[in-house]
Design a protein around this motif. Sequence first.
Motif, PDB file in Angstrom:
ATOM      1  N   SER A 213      21.925   5.335  71.802  1.00 37.11           N
ATOM      2  CA  SER A 213      21.305   4.306  70.961  1.00 37.11           C
ATOM      3  C   SER A 213      19.951   3.833  71.474  1.00 37.11           C
ATOM      4  CB  SER A 213      22.249   3.113  70.803  1.00 37.11           C
ATOM      5  OG  SER A 213      23.395   3.496  70.072  1.00 37.11           O
ATOM      6  N   SER A 214      19.876   3.419  72.725  1.00 41.36           N
ATOM      7  CA  SER A 214      18.613   2.889  73.252  1.00 41.36           C
ATOM      8  C   SER A 214      17.553   3.977  73.351  1.00 41.36           C
ATOM      9  CB  SER A 214      18.838   2.252  74.627  1.00 41.36           C
ATOM     10  OG  SER A 214      19.337   3.209  75.557  1.00 41.36           O
ATOM     11  N   HIS A 215      17.966   5.189  73.698  1.00 37.42           N
ATOM     12  CA  HIS A 215      17.014   6.303  73.788  1.00 37.42           C
ATOM     13  C   HIS A 215      16.420   6.620  72.419  1.00 37.42           C
ATOM     14  CE1 HIS A 215      18.147   7.098  77.931  1.00 37.42           C
ATOM     15  NE2 HIS A 215      19.425   7.198  77.582  1.00 37.42           N
ATOM     16  N   LEU A 216      17.269   6.636  71.400  1.00 37.63           N
ATOM     17  CA  LEU A 216      16.787   6.944  70.056  1.00 37.63           C
ATOM     18  C   LEU A 216      15.797   5.895  69.572  1.00 37.63           C
ATOM     19  CD1 LEU A 216      20.126   8.090  68.360  1.00 37.63           C
ATOM     20  CD2 LEU A 216      18.180   9.546  68.966  1.00 37.63           C
ATOM     21  N   ALA A 220      12.024   6.749  68.546  1.00 37.44           N
ATOM     22  CA  ALA A 220      11.604   6.411  67.186  1.00 37.44           C
ATOM     23  C   ALA A 220      10.357   5.522  67.199  1.00 37.44           C
ATOM     24  CB  ALA A 220      12.748   5.713  66.454  1.00 37.44           C
ATOM     25  N   ALA A 221      10.342   4.541  68.102  1.00 35.90           N
ATOM     26  CA  ALA A 221       9.185   3.646  68.193  1.00 35.90           C
ATOM     27  C   ALA A 221       7.931   4.416  68.588  1.00 35.90           C
ATOM     28  CB  ALA A 221       9.475   2.536  69.202  1.00 35.90           C
ATOM     29  N   LYS A 222       8.076   5.359  69.480  1.00 30.84           N
ATOM     30  CA  LYS A 222       6.933   6.159  69.928  1.00 30.84           C
ATOM     31  C   LYS A 222       6.316   6.930  68.767  1.00 30.84           C
ATOM     32  CE  LYS A 222       5.831  10.223  72.701  1.00 30.84           C
ATOM     33  NZ  LYS A 222       6.386  11.271  73.604  1.00 30.84           N
ATOM     34  N   HIS A 223       7.151   7.483  67.895  1.00 30.65           N
ATOM     35  CA  HIS A 223       6.662   8.308  66.782  1.00 30.65           C
ATOM     36  C   HIS A 223       6.469   7.510  65.488  1.00 30.65           C
ATOM     37  CE1 HIS A 223       7.024  12.156  68.917  1.00 30.65           C
ATOM     38  NE2 HIS A 223       8.174  11.704  69.415  1.00 30.65           N
ATOM     39  N   ASN A 224       6.775   6.201  65.548  1.00 32.11           N
ATOM     40  CA  ASN A 224       6.636   5.332  64.380  1.00 32.11           C
ATOM     41  C   ASN A 224       7.476   5.828  63.207  1.00 32.11           C
ATOM     42  OD1 ASN A 224       5.665   3.053  63.016  1.00 32.11           O
ATOM     43  ND2 ASN A 224       3.973   4.213  62.101  1.00 32.11           N
ATOM     44  N   SER A 226      12.013   6.199  61.976  1.00 32.87           N
ATOM     45  CA  SER A 226      13.334   5.606  62.195  1.00 32.87           C
ATOM     46  C   SER A 226      14.158   6.474  63.145  1.00 32.87           C
ATOM     47  CB  SER A 226      14.086   5.473  60.875  1.00 32.87           C
ATOM     48  OG  SER A 226      14.424   6.770  60.395  1.00 32.87           O
ATOM     49  N   THR A 227      15.246   5.897  63.656  1.00 36.09           N
ATOM     50  CA  THR A 227      16.144   6.689  64.492  1.00 36.09           C
ATOM     51  C   THR A 227      16.794   7.807  63.676  1.00 36.09           C
ATOM     52  OG1 THR A 227      17.883   5.044  64.074  1.00 36.09           O
ATOM     53  CG2 THR A 227      16.632   4.842  66.141  1.00 36.09           C
ATOM     54  N   GLY A 228      16.988   7.563  62.376  1.00 37.14           N
ATOM     55  CA  GLY A 228      17.533   8.607  61.511  1.00 37.14           C
ATOM     56  C   GLY A 228      16.611   9.807  61.440  1.00 37.14           C
ATOM     57  N   ALA A 229      15.312   9.554  61.286  1.00 39.20           N
ATOM     58  CA  ALA A 229      14.344  10.651  61.240  1.00 39.20           C
ATOM     59  C   ALA A 229      14.334  11.430  62.549  1.00 39.20           C
ATOM     60  CB  ALA A 229      12.955  10.108  60.926  1.00 39.20           C
ATOM     61  N   VAL A 230      14.523  10.730  63.662  1.00 34.48           N
ATOM     62  CA  VAL A 230      14.568  11.399  64.975  1.00 34.48           C
ATOM     63  C   VAL A 230      15.757  12.359  65.031  1.00 34.48           C
ATOM     64  CG1 VAL A 230      14.954  11.055  67.453  1.00 34.48           C
ATOM     65  CG2 VAL A 230      13.347   9.588  66.204  1.00 34.48           C
ATOM     66  N   LEU A 231      16.933  11.893  64.586  1.00 30.47           N
ATOM     67  CA  LEU A 231      18.123  12.744  64.616  1.00 30.47           C
ATOM     68  C   LEU A 231      17.980  13.951  63.694  1.00 30.47           C
ATOM     69  CD1 LEU A 231      20.905  10.034  64.722  1.00 30.47           C
ATOM     70  CD2 LEU A 231      20.444  11.737  66.495  1.00 30.47           C
ATOM     71  N   GLU A 266      10.776  17.319  76.230  1.00 32.70           N
ATOM     72  CA  GLU A 266      11.521  16.354  77.035  1.00 32.70           C
ATOM     73  C   GLU A 266      12.435  15.494  76.164  1.00 32.70           C
ATOM     74  OE1 GLU A 266       8.245  16.858  77.174  1.00 32.70           O
ATOM     75  OE2 GLU A 266       8.127  17.872  79.127  1.00 32.70           O
ATOM     76  N   GLU A 267      11.953  15.116  74.993  1.00 29.45           N
ATOM     77  CA  GLU A 267      12.774  14.312  74.079  1.00 29.45           C
ATOM     78  C   GLU A 267      13.949  15.118  73.529  1.00 29.45           C
ATOM     79  OE1 GLU A 267       9.202  11.354  72.449  1.00 29.45           O
ATOM     80  OE2 GLU A 267       9.601  13.284  71.455  1.00 29.45           O
ATOM     81  N   MET A 268      13.689  16.370  73.206  1.00 28.38           N
ATOM     82  CA  MET A 268      14.775  17.249  72.740  1.00 28.38           C
ATOM     83  C   MET A 268      15.847  17.379  73.818  1.00 28.38           C
ATOM     84  SD  MET A 268      14.386  18.439  69.610  1.00 28.38           S
ATOM     85  CE  MET A 268      15.401  19.937  69.612  1.00 28.38           C
ATOM     86  N   LYS A 269      15.413  17.596  75.044  1.00 31.39           N
ATOM     87  CA  LYS A 269      16.348  17.759  76.163  1.00 31.39           C
ATOM     88  C   LYS A 269      17.143  16.483  76.407  1.00 31.39           C
ATOM     89  CE  LYS A 269      16.525  19.052  81.065  1.00 31.39           C
ATOM     90  NZ  LYS A 269      15.721  19.393  82.281  1.00 31.39           N
ATOM     91  N   LEU A 270      16.479  15.341  76.342  1.00 26.79           N
ATOM     92  CA  LEU A 270      17.139  14.056  76.571  1.00 26.79           C
ATOM     93  C   LEU A 270      18.237  13.825  75.530  1.00 26.79           C
ATOM     94  CD1 LEU A 270      17.238  11.277  78.025  1.00 26.79           C
ATOM     95  CD2 LEU A 270      15.579  10.479  76.329  1.00 26.79           C
ATOM     96  N   ILE A 271      17.918  14.021  74.264  1.00 27.97           N
ATOM     97  CA  ILE A 271      18.908  13.814  73.206  1.00 27.97           C
ATOM     98  C   ILE A 271      20.092  14.759  73.380  1.00 27.97           C
ATOM     99  CG2 ILE A 271      19.326  13.989  70.715  1.00 27.97           C
ATOM    100  CD1 ILE A 271      16.356  13.149  70.347  1.00 27.97           C
ATOM    101  N   THR A 272      19.801  16.000  73.707  1.00 29.46           N
ATOM    102  CA  THR A 272      20.866  16.998  73.898  1.00 29.46           C
ATOM    103  C   THR A 272      21.758  16.636  75.081  1.00 29.46           C
ATOM    104  OG1 THR A 272      19.501  18.761  72.946  1.00 29.46           O
ATOM    105  CG2 THR A 272      21.339  19.424  74.368  1.00 29.46           C
ATOM    106  N   GLU A 273      21.149  16.350  76.210  1.00 28.28           N
ATOM    107  CA  GLU A 273      21.926  16.127  77.432  1.00 28.28           C
ATOM    108  C   GLU A 273      22.697  14.811  77.403  1.00 28.28           C
ATOM    109  OE1 GLU A 273      19.338  16.686  80.786  1.00 28.28           O
ATOM    110  OE2 GLU A 273      19.324  18.878  80.537  1.00 28.28           O
TER     111      GLU A 273
END
Length: 294
Positions: A213-216, A220-224, A226-231, A266-273
Amino acid sequence: MKSKIPTIELRDGQKMPLLAFGTGTAWYKDDGKGPFNKELKNMLKHALDTGIRHIDAAEAYGTEEEIGVAIRESGVDRQELFVTTKVQQGISDIPRAFEESLAKLQLDYVDLYMIHWPYFAEEDAELQRAWNALEAIYKQGRAKAIGVANYLRPHIEATLKTATIVPMVNQIEHHPYLQRANDYVPWLQSQGIRMEAFSPLTPITEAQDGPLSSHLMKIAAKHNVSTGAVLLRWQIQKDIVAITTTTKKERLEDYMKVGSFALTAEEMKLITEVGLTYHYRSWGVKRFAPDDRT
């Protein structure tokens, strides 16, 4: 300006958009036959106007009629669309079920026709007979691609024993909290079977207490976005079709931003791991042991 959604190529060269508007879950009719849903028709027309070109249906959802009307009223060229539907209730007579789906969709063909799940079969021969019926439809040119949904590796392997055409797609639940054990996803890809993910937003819908949750939120904030768009973007960058839906126009427009940004390695790896440290299954829970990740 409409967002441009990336595509992936199927074995026959057909282009499949990596984001699909699903007509199950929020739009699903309990008996599969409920009254015509004008709200869904209007939402589909808005989705098409926004840039969606991939629509996911099934006879079990009871939404094929709305899709057909929305496509006709939208004025979008049929050649631009990728329309999927699936057979479940009509599995004992697939040719008839297919004709009924085409009639409801008001189409001459579908881009992808799928067996909705394997649990109708008590033995391998039933899986093989069903797949043979899909092969016949494909050879007639009335389904541009054929595939399966909710199949595990044993179901695929049983099907392949007699198949003359390898399934082109397998649609399964897939998200950071259910990445599938035993290298199932790499194995599918090694067979030339493309992946579609349903319930891709589970970490922010049903499993909000998970460790991502906090990572997403930070990503999301970095890319402006939503967390849904990130997923959704996480799936797309794995060459997996993300199937999602909504009843809200503004949320759909937010999801469409997946074509305007990219996650870093790095973001892809973080979400995966981080996702792999937690387990949550949304669909078919009673069919699996609590910690079964297959």
